[in-house]
Design a protein around this motif. Structure first.
Motif, short mmCIF file in Angstrom:
data_model
loop_
_atom_site.label_atom_id
_atom_site.label_comp_id
_atom_site.label_asym_id
_atom_site.label_seq_id
_atom_site.Cartn_x
_atom_site.Cartn_y
_atom_site.Cartn_z
N LYS A 126 -2.27 0.15 -1.80
CA LYS A 126 -3.72 0.10 -1.92
C LYS A 126 -4.28 1.13 -0.95
O LYS A 126 -3.66 1.37 0.09
N PRO A 127 -5.41 1.71 -1.26
CA PRO A 127 -5.91 2.77 -0.35
C PRO A 127 -6.20 2.24 1.06
O PRO A 127 -6.13 3.00 2.02
N ASN A 128 -6.51 0.92 1.17
CA ASN A 128 -6.80 0.35 2.49
C ASN A 128 -7.86 1.13 3.25
O ASN A 128 -7.71 1.39 4.46
N LEU A 129 -8.89 1.50 2.55
CA LEU A 129 -10.01 2.15 3.25
C LEU A 129 -10.82 1.05 3.93
O LEU A 129 -10.89 -0.08 3.44
N ILE A 130 -11.39 1.41 5.06
CA ILE A 130 -12.21 0.42 5.78
C ILE A 130 -13.53 0.27 5.01
O ILE A 130 -14.25 1.25 4.82
N PRO A 131 -13.82 -0.95 4.54
CA PRO A 131 -14.92 -1.10 3.58
C PRO A 131 -16.31 -0.81 4.14
O PRO A 131 -17.21 -0.52 3.37
N PHE A 132 -16.44 -0.89 5.47
CA PHE A 132 -17.78 -0.66 6.02
C PHE A 132 -18.00 0.78 6.47
O PHE A 132 -19.01 1.09 7.06
N ALA A 160 -17.76 2.13 -3.98
CA ALA A 160 -18.39 2.96 -5.00
C ALA A 160 -17.45 4.04 -5.54
O ALA A 160 -17.85 4.84 -6.39
N LEU A 161 -16.23 4.06 -5.02
CA LEU A 161 -15.28 5.11 -5.45
C LEU A 161 -14.30 4.53 -6.47
O LEU A 161 -13.99 3.34 -6.45
N SER A 162 -13.82 5.41 -7.34
CA SER A 162 -12.78 4.99 -8.29
C SER A 162 -11.45 4.85 -7.54
O SER A 162 -11.32 5.31 -6.39
N GLY A 163 -10.46 4.22 -8.19
CA GLY A 163 -9.15 4.05 -7.56
C GLY A 163 -8.55 5.38 -7.13
O GLY A 163 -8.01 5.50 -6.02
N GLY A 164 -8.65 6.37 -8.00
CA GLY A 164 -8.08 7.69 -7.68
C GLY A 164 -8.80 8.34 -6.51
O GLY A 164 -8.18 8.92 -5.62
N GLU A 165 -10.14 8.20 -6.50
CA GLU A 165 -10.91 8.80 -5.40
C GLU A 165 -10.57 8.10 -4.08
O GLU A 165 -10.43 8.76 -3.04
N GLN A 166 -10.41 6.79 -4.16
CA GLN A 166 -10.06 6.06 -2.93
C GLN A 166 -8.71 6.53 -2.40
O GLN A 166 -8.54 6.73 -1.20
N GLN A 167 -7.77 6.73 -3.31
CA GLN A 167 -6.44 7.14 -2.85
C GLN A 167 -6.47 8.56 -2.29
O GLN A 167 -5.78 8.88 -1.34
N ARG A 168 -7.34 9.40 -2.83
CA ARG A 168 -7.49 10.76 -2.28
C ARG A 168 -8.06 10.70 -0.86
O ARG A 168 -7.64 11.44 0.03
N VAL A 169 -9.03 9.79 -0.69
CA VAL A 169 -9.60 9.64 0.67
C VAL A 169 -8.51 9.15 1.62
O VAL A 169 -8.41 9.61 2.76
N LEU A 222 -4.87 -1.96 10.09
CA LEU A 222 -4.81 -0.55 9.68
C LEU A 222 -5.12 0.36 10.86
O LEU A 222 -4.42 1.35 11.12
N LEU A 223 -6.17 -0.02 11.59
CA LEU A 223 -6.54 0.80 12.76
C LEU A 223 -5.37 0.86 13.75
O LEU A 223 -5.08 1.91 14.34
N ILE A 274 -2.39 -9.26 15.99
CA ILE A 274 -2.04 -8.97 14.59
C ILE A 274 -1.05 -7.80 14.54
O ILE A 274 -1.20 -6.83 15.28
N GLU A 275 -0.05 -7.93 13.70
CA GLU A 275 0.96 -6.87 13.58
C GLU A 275 0.42 -5.75 12.69
O GLU A 275 -0.16 -6.03 11.63
N PRO A 276 0.65 -4.49 13.08
CA PRO A 276 0.15 -3.39 12.25
C PRO A 276 0.73 -3.40 10.84
O PRO A 276 0.08 -2.97 9.89
N ASN A 277 1.98 -3.92 10.70
CA ASN A 277 2.59 -3.87 9.35
C ASN A 277 1.97 -4.90 8.40
O ASN A 277 2.34 -4.95 7.23
N THR A 278 1.00 -5.71 8.91
CA THR A 278 0.27 -6.62 8.02
C THR A 278 -0.38 -5.84 6.88
O THR A 278 -0.51 -6.31 5.76
N VAL A 279 -0.79 -4.62 7.22
CA VAL A 279 -1.50 -3.81 6.24
C VAL A 279 -0.58 -3.39 5.09
O VAL A 279 -1.05 -3.06 4.00
#
Lengths: 239, 404
Positions: free
Chosen positions: A102-108, A152-161, B319-320, B396-401
């Motif tokens: 998952k892109p795991n972007l910080i949502p805020f 607001a980003l598509s899956g592909g855009e998120q992964q690029r970010v 993640l951070l 929290i462990e970083p590998n949780t992400v």
């Protein structure tokens, strides 16, 4: 500028072993794994679930110390058995980029800020970090969405970010854990080609853990993991 | 880049609602302190304003506010004769509850020593001081008696000629000022039937004695007005207020008065101490305990909210950590959010209090020193409250992400 061949390998892993538990409950997750990824090289790591791929990745990411073996990243010894030879978090910040399933972007944070944060935690001044983040988004053709939140980003855009964030601090090594698993075929291929572009143009070594057999041709090399052992797959581009 | 502000901006609704809740709790804490200050202010207001140097009260009592004090009114003449005394005036104080226009009306009746004291020292909002020996009154506006209003107290009708603001007794009831004789008439008002019965009883007592049989005129006198019987004492006052001559030695005056066994003398400060120690001290402790509890509750609520907010973004924190953020960055994010919550809550409490406290039935007095100390307490509790969230984030462990 130095070419990739003149630089030390992105990562050099030798005789890596990871054992969970002890005695009757002992499980060997990685058995004497040895591998090297050069700068500018994209390596695919394939294997069934439970084969040890993720354990190997987390060991290389310095978040799961091996039981024995050595890891050298960018020419610097970082793990000697379970002993870290560097401050792992600081080393990751400066030398390793991560991309996840998952892109795991910080949502805020906006797309731009998601990249910028990786630079700022590495002590890059805010203004310079912003310029560099924007430059990376442009490089990955997602700059028109710079001020959008991830939702607001598509899956592909998120992964690029996410790739842009991984590149932020010019890492010598990028570790990607099934980065195309949540994308459709075309988008998945775009992201994999992005890794090739990054590896070749930015001289980073890229290790991609994946199940996705549709993109075999983008890898320079493929490693198969089974029961904790690594094997090099021959002639994968002809498959 | 400030991660805390960006997270708050993203979760603005939740942050605002939580902060409003915290703000209301802190407003209660602030209000309790204000009520205590108000209690002290109101309790000592009259003592401060009445302008007496010494208070002469019934012997061995702590009157006239902390307990009942009864003195013969003519004591003021004795006091006036003491060297160093410029003025001695009778003072009557008692609380009554009557019904007026269908609602209960509680008021503290203060008797002024007419004509020396007409209430010129009373700060008037409207109207004037007393001009007649009878049937006029000055009322605090908390009693909701308009200027010119006529109110029947006992057998007489009194007109409101002056209005004050913020003059209340120790129990928060509005003060009213009458001449001392009117105040006594109100205090010792007896219904006509009771008076007739009392007179009949007096006549019966005299008839039963040889004196009554030998002097028949005494029977008529016993059945007449109380004021016509010299043997009966005049109504008693609550205290005698003493004003000293300029430069007079207060200790010397007190030494003389102390030799009188039927009275006790207090200075203005002692009178205030009696009020505060006797009547306000328990309220202070009670309010103090409530404040302590509310502060603890606020801390727990902030801690739980911050902990929940931390759990909500635990993957982001992992993640951070994975991408190398220092603990100070992560701890700072959580600490700043707790501080924002506390500080904004405090600001909101202050702002809400500005509009709400004036509508409280009793005075809520917010002192700057109390505001500053509560502000510091809020910073401390917000910091403490963030520890739980910081602890969770740092463990929290970083590998949780990496977990899908």
């Amino acid at each position: 500028m130095s070419g990739p061949t003149e630089l030390p390998p992105a990562i050099d892993v030798s005789n890596l072993r990871k054992v969970y538990g002890s005695g009757h409950t002992e499980i060997v997750a990685i058995r004497d794994a040895t591998l090297q990824i050069n700068r500018g090289e994209v390596v695919g790591l394939f294997g069934p679930s439970g084969s040890g791929k993720s354990t190997l990745l987390t060991a290389m990411a310095l978040i799961n110390p091996p039981t024995s073996g050595h890891i050298v990243i960018g020419g610097q010894p970082v793990m000697d058995g379970p002993r870290a030879m560097v401050d792992a978090r600081s080393f990751r910040r400066q030398n390793i980029g991560f991309v996840f399933q998952k892109p795991n972007l910080i949502p805020f944070l906006t797309a731009l800020e998601n990249v910028q944060v990786a630079l700022e935690i590495n002590d890059t001044p805010a203004k310079k970090a912003r310029e560099r983040a924007l430059e990376l988004l442009e490089y990955l053709s997602v700059h028109p969405r710079a001020d959008n939140l991830p939702v607001a980003l598509s899956g592909g855009e998120q992964q690029r970010v996410a790739v842009a964030r991984a590149l932020a601090n010019n890492p010598s090594l990028i570790l990607a854990d099934e980065p195309t698993a949540s994308l459709d075929g075309a988008l998945g291929r775009q992201v994999m080609e992005l890794f090739t572009k990054v590896a070749h143009e930015r001289h980073a070594g890229v290790l991609v853990v994946t199940h996705d057999a549709r993109t075999l041709d983008v890898f320079d090399r493929i490693l198969d993991v089974e029961d904790g052992r690594i094997q090099i797959r021959a002639n994968h581009k002809t498959q | 880049m400030n991660l805390a502000i960006r997270d708050i901006r993203h979760n603005a609704g939740r942050f605002v609602f939580t902060t409003v809740g915290i703000g209301m709790l802190l407003m209660l804490v602030m209000g309790m302190g204000g009520i205590y200050r108000g209690l002290i202010f109101e309790a000592t207001l009259l003592v401060d304003r009445v302008g007496a140097d010494l208070w002469v009260v019934q012997g061995s009592t702590r009157g006239p506010f902390a307990e009942i004090s009864r003195l013969p009114a003519n004591l003021e003449d004795r006091v006036r004769a003491v060297p160093g005394v410029a003025q001695a005036r009778r003072f009557v104080s008692h609380t009554i509850q009557r019904e007026h226009l269908g609602r209960p009306l509680r008021m503290v009746v203060q008797g002024l020593a007419w004509p020396d004291d007409r209430g010129e020292w009373v700060p008037l909002l409207a109207g004037r001081p007393l001009r007649q020996a009878h049937y006029e009154m000055i009322a605090d506006q908390s009693l909701r008696l308009p200027l010119g209003e006529k109110i029947k107290l006992g057998k007489d009708v009194y007109e409101v000629v002056g209005l004050t603001r913020g003059l209340v007794g120790t129990s928060g009831d509005g003060l009213t000022f009458f001449t001392a004789s009117d105040a006594l008439a109100i205090q010792f008002d007896v219904p006509g039937e009771a008076m007739r019965l009392e007179r009949a009883a007096r006549r019966a007592r005299v008839e039963a004695m040889d004196l009554g049989r030998l002097q028949p005129l005494l029977l008529d006198r016993a059945a007449g007005l109380s004021s016509g019987i010299p043997a009966l004492a005049a109504p008693q006052v609550s205290a005698i207020l003493v004003t000293l001559q300029p430069g007079a030695n207060e200790a010397a005056v007190r030494d003389i008065l102390r030799t009188w066994p039927d009275i006790t003398v207090y200075s203005t400060q002692e009178q205030k101490d009696l009020l505060l120690a006797g009547m306000v001290d328990k309220a202070r402790r009670q309010l103090g305990l409530f404040r302590g509890l509310l502060i603890m509750i606020s801390t727990i609520i902030i801690a739980l909210i911050i902990y929940t907010l931390t759990l909500d973004k635990i993957r982001d924190i992992a993640l951070l950590k994975l991408i190398g953020a220092r603990n100070t960055v992560i701890g700072g994010l959580i600490l700043q959010q707790a501080l924002f919550m506390g500080v904004f809550g405090f600001g909101l409490a202050w702002w809400m209090g500005l509009y709400l406290f004036p509508h409280f039935p009793r005075l809520v007095l917010i002192a700057n020193a109390d505001l500053i100390s509560l502000g510091l307490i809020v910073i401390v509790i917000s910091t403490l409250a963030s520890f739980l969230g910081i602890w969770k984030a740092l463990t929290i462990e970083p590998n949780t992400v990496l977990a899908v």
